[in-house]
Design a protein around this motif. Structure first.
Motif: not given
Length: 623
Positions: A182, A163, A192, A149
């Protein structure tokens, strides 16, 4: 382990340490101690692969430039992974231990792409084909060895998160104009966690958990519904298959603390640790407990928290600062420790030093003394060092930390030690805006940015002079990044207080800096000042050093990286032109790097130039 570099619940301008850099081996004993401290081989806390714990990644200055190194603990073999003229420090080891990801920018401009290299060695390859160069906004690597990610930030797109799977085109799963990043990827890759600031406050993030297709699973947001906005940060998913618990940092009791949030059920387990300072945490590898690092009043300590028994057990460390820590599969803890008097070392609770690079050892320095001064916003904590046996009044350096959401601590720093070696007292001030003293202290600098910090610095300056420590005719104001900004601002706002100023990679012209800097810092500045330069021009003007440049009396030294995306070069040139137009005494040193240098010889050159500038102009001031 995954890199946890999100949108910036603790966002700051600081990127690379100006003080902890070292260098290559092989120099003679005639070298002065201050230079030895920079050149002595040094290493970072090793990262390790969750599913291959004998494989580690660390940063070292062994060649004279900071680069990434792979370390196979089973064989003892170490090898250099990257080799670039201006160094490399941003790297992540994949959970399976097969790949080392590293960020490839151009000469420190922080704009580039992720590349990867096999752990055993081999050719580098683009790690995420199909993604254009950008500023990084976090990275999480999957345990399957083929999923990542990737967070990106650009002026055009704001933040996007993608992704990435081997052999497939990247899929965008998140986009927003405001800063985001992230946080982590769950053990099985099905969840995620991201940090975002869609509400427009870059100092206080909210959390969102997504599926790989970008749909939302859960949200946690402390920025709404109360009198004050509170921040959250991702500390990591539980390292256990099928476990949906996410470790989260929160500010609900006025400081950073951890809680466990089950994103599947929504249940929150508040640990209520009753520790007075900021608390961070990470999981033990089996998910049964948390490794706690507690930072309070410029020092830190470690604990193990047993989740089943809800008990806190002290992990013994010497007095000083733990700059990073990680729990190993055997239950031991490795940590990077130092104090102002004793250089950094990677230690283990199992005993001994984990990584002890060969070659010249760094000399120590003098310990810090704690000083508390009453200021306009409350008690101010300052750390003072002076030559052993020296009595005042002394030439004194006020070395101002960057951030602004950072703090000086009882940790080893080669820069202040160099000043002490040359007969100066060094005072470091944890002004309002600093971390480690509660959320209210950190958040206090909004709108009157820079001016609030200078009020605190002025209060400590008054103490230093009246206590007999500092000679009022030999006072140096200096700092890097935000500290460089406060230096230039202080020379203009407090022109009679300082004998000279030394500013490294500073903000000098706030409006131009805003327009030229990286997107995440634009968001931070909008939060600090309450809008853009067009929306709140009076605040930018009041907080900009260039507004007061004509009031500057002291000689000024400025160093700047020509590729700096955080304190860009054009706004510094604007300030310098104003000094030139007045015929003001100043010197400027420009170097080919970004927000500080990772090349040891370059850093030593900069320190030598600063010391020489100070000696030259303090002598003139006494004539």
């Amino acid at each position: 382990m995954t890199e946890r570099n999100g949108s910036g619940a603790r966002e700051q301008r600081e990127h690379r340490s100006h003080e902890e850099q070292g260098g290559h081996m092989g120099y003679g004993e005639e070298m002065p101690d201050w230079e030895k401290r920079f050149r002595a081989p040094r290493v970072s806390l090793p990262d390790w692969a969750e599913d291959a714990p004998d494989r580690s990644l660390f940063v070292s200055n062994a060649t004279g430039t900071y680069e990434l190194y792979a370390w196979d603990r089973s064989t003892g073999r170490q090898r250099q992974v990257t080799d670039r003229p201006n160094g490399t420090t941003d790297g992540v080891l994949s959970p399976d231990g097969r790949w080392i990801w590293w960020f490839d920018d151009k000469d420190g401009d922080e704009f580039g792409v992720w590349r990867r290299q096999p752990f055993e060695g081999g050719a580098d390859e683009v790690a995420a084909p199909g993604l254009d160069p950008s500023y990084p906004a976090g990275l999480a690597l999957g345990r399957d060895g083929r999923t990542a990610v990737v967070g990106r930030s650009t002026d055009e797109d704001g933040t996007t998160i993608h992704l990435v799977r081997d052999g497939q085109d990247p899929v965008e799963i998140y986009r927003h104009r405001e800063s985001a990043g992230v946080g982590d990827l769950s053990h099985d890759g099905s969840l995620i966690a991201i940090e975002h600031t869609e509400h427009g406050d870059a100092m206080h993030s909210a959390l969102r958990v997504l599926r790989p297709d970008g749909t939302t699973v859960a949200e946690l947001d402390d920025t709404k519904g109360g009198a004050e906005e509170l921040g959250l940060e991702v500390l990591g998913f539980a390292p256990v298959a099928g476990d949906t618990r996410l470790l989260v940092g929160h500010q609900r009791r006025g400081r950073w603390e951890p809680l466990v949030w089950d994103v599947a059920t929504g249940e929150e387990s508040d640990l209520a640790l009753e520790l007075p300072g900021d608390v961070s945490a990470e999981w033990y590898p089996d998910g049964s407990g948390l490794l706690i690092v507690h930072s309070f009043e410029a020092r830190s300590e470690m604990y193990r928290y047993d989740l089943a028994r809800r008990e806190l057990e002290r992990v013994p460390t010497p007095p000083g600062t733990v700059s990073g820590a990680t729990a190993r599969p055997d239950g031991s803890v490795e940590y990077l420790w130092s104090s102002a008097a004793e250089p950094s070392a990677v230690r283990s609770t199992a005993g001994g030093v984990v990584l002890d690079p060969p070659g010249m050892k760094s000399p120590g320095s003098v310990p810090v003394q704690d000083v508390w001064v009453e200021g306009p916003g409350g008690r101010i904590h300052a750390l003072v060092q002076k030559p052993a046996g020296a009595t005042g009044p002394l030439p004194t350096v006020f070395d101002i930390h960057g951030g602004p959401t950072w703090h000086d601590s009882d940790s080893f720093a080669a820069g202040p030690a160099a000043w002490v070696d040359h007969g100066y007292a060094v005072v470091r001030v944890n002004y309002r805006g600093s971390t480690g003293y509660g959320r209210a202290w950190t958040d206090a600098l909004k709108h009157r940015v820079g001016l609030i910090e200078l009020e605190d610095i002025a209060a400590v300056r008054e103490w230093a002079v009246t206590s007999g420590l500092a000679d009022p005719d030999r006072l140096i104001l200096t700092g890097g990044s935000w500290g460089g900004y406060l230096t230039l601002l202080g020379l203009g706002v407090q022109p009679d207080a300082w004998t000279l100023g030394i500013a490294a990679v500073p903000v000098a012209d706030y409006v131009t800096a805003y327009h030229d800097e990286m997107e995440a810092l634009k968001a931070l500045d909008r939060t600090l000042l309450g809008g853009t330069p067009e929306e709140v021009p009076e605040r930018f003007e009041a907080s900009s050093p260039i507004t007061y440049v004509d009031q500057v009396k002291a000689p000024v030294y400025i160093s700047a990286g020509v590729n700096d995306p955080r304190c860009p070069i054009r706004q510094i040139e604007n300030y310098v032109k104003r000094l030139e137009a007045r015929g003001a005494v100043h010197e400027v040193y420009r170097y080919d790097a970004g927000h500080g240098s990772l090349v040891v010889d370059e850093r030593i050159k900069q320190v030598r130039l600063e010391l020489e500038f100070a000696e030259r102009h303090l002598k003139k001031a006494q004539v």
